[in-house]
Design a protein around this motif. Sequence first.
Motif, mmCIF file in Angstrom:
data_model
loop_
_atom_site.group_PDB
_atom_site.id
_atom_site.type_symbol
_atom_site.label_atom_id
_atom_site.label_comp_id
_atom_site.label_asym_id
_atom_site.label_seq_id
_atom_site.Cartn_x
_atom_site.Cartn_y
_atom_site.Cartn_z
ATOM 1 N N GLN A 124 61.686 66.932 26.705
ATOM 2 C CA GLN A 124 60.924 68.036 26.116
ATOM 3 C C GLN A 124 60.495 67.709 24.689
ATOM 4 O OE1 GLN A 124 60.386 71.123 28.146
ATOM 5 N NE2 GLN A 124 60.780 69.342 29.412
ATOM 6 N N LYS A 130 65.740 68.584 29.228
ATOM 7 C CA LYS A 130 65.786 69.815 30.010
ATOM 8 C C LYS A 130 66.190 69.496 31.443
ATOM 9 C CE LYS A 130 62.883 73.749 31.298
ATOM 10 N NZ LYS A 130 61.548 74.334 31.135
ATOM 11 N N THR A 166 68.686 76.508 34.089
ATOM 12 C CA THR A 166 67.955 75.435 33.433
ATOM 13 C C THR A 166 68.227 75.542 31.942
ATOM 14 O OG1 THR A 166 66.240 75.455 35.116
ATOM 15 C CG2 THR A 166 65.672 74.469 33.007
ATOM 16 N N GLN A 167 68.582 74.426 31.333
ATOM 17 C CA GLN A 167 68.922 74.386 29.907
ATOM 18 C C GLN A 167 68.204 73.222 29.245
ATOM 19 O OE1 GLN A 167 73.165 73.739 30.494
ATOM 20 N NE2 GLN A 167 73.598 75.844 29.871
ATOM 21 N N THR A 168 68.041 73.336 27.935
ATOM 22 C CA THR A 168 67.586 72.218 27.117
ATOM 23 C C THR A 168 68.700 71.905 26.148
ATOM 24 O OG1 THR A 168 65.292 72.930 27.352
ATOM 25 C CG2 THR A 168 65.772 71.359 25.593
#
Length: 141
Positions: free
Chosen positions: A35, A78, A3-5
Amino acid sequence: MATQTTLILFKPDAVSKNITGEVLSRFQKEGFSIQGIKMMQLDDAILRDHYSHVADKPFFPEIVEFMSKTPVIALALKGENAIDKVRDLLGPTNSETAPKGTVRGDLGEDMMINVCHASDSPEAAEAEIKRFFKDEEIFAY
């Protein structure tokens, strides 16, 4: 997958053409969550920092002029493998070579007028999110 932003900037062409909602909808349909989101006017200092890798190039003043033409919308998104997936959805930087079905292929015009900026690595995403958002403007839920 992690999981990345990632950071997205809706560029002045997206803002002036009123297509930010359409592009945001494409991201959300792919499962990304917001986010952080805000509209802001970019000044010379933030543009020099953001584009430091080309600030010494002869075309840099053109970038500053374009990116300060209207406010931009900064977006922190995200999701699973967000950095690569967002870049795939956008298509190549040059809209003239971007395939139809990608954001840039459908809505962009050229190398600069290409709807959105997107982070290209986890390190860039972290630095760019900090550049455009205060800690309290990013929400985890």
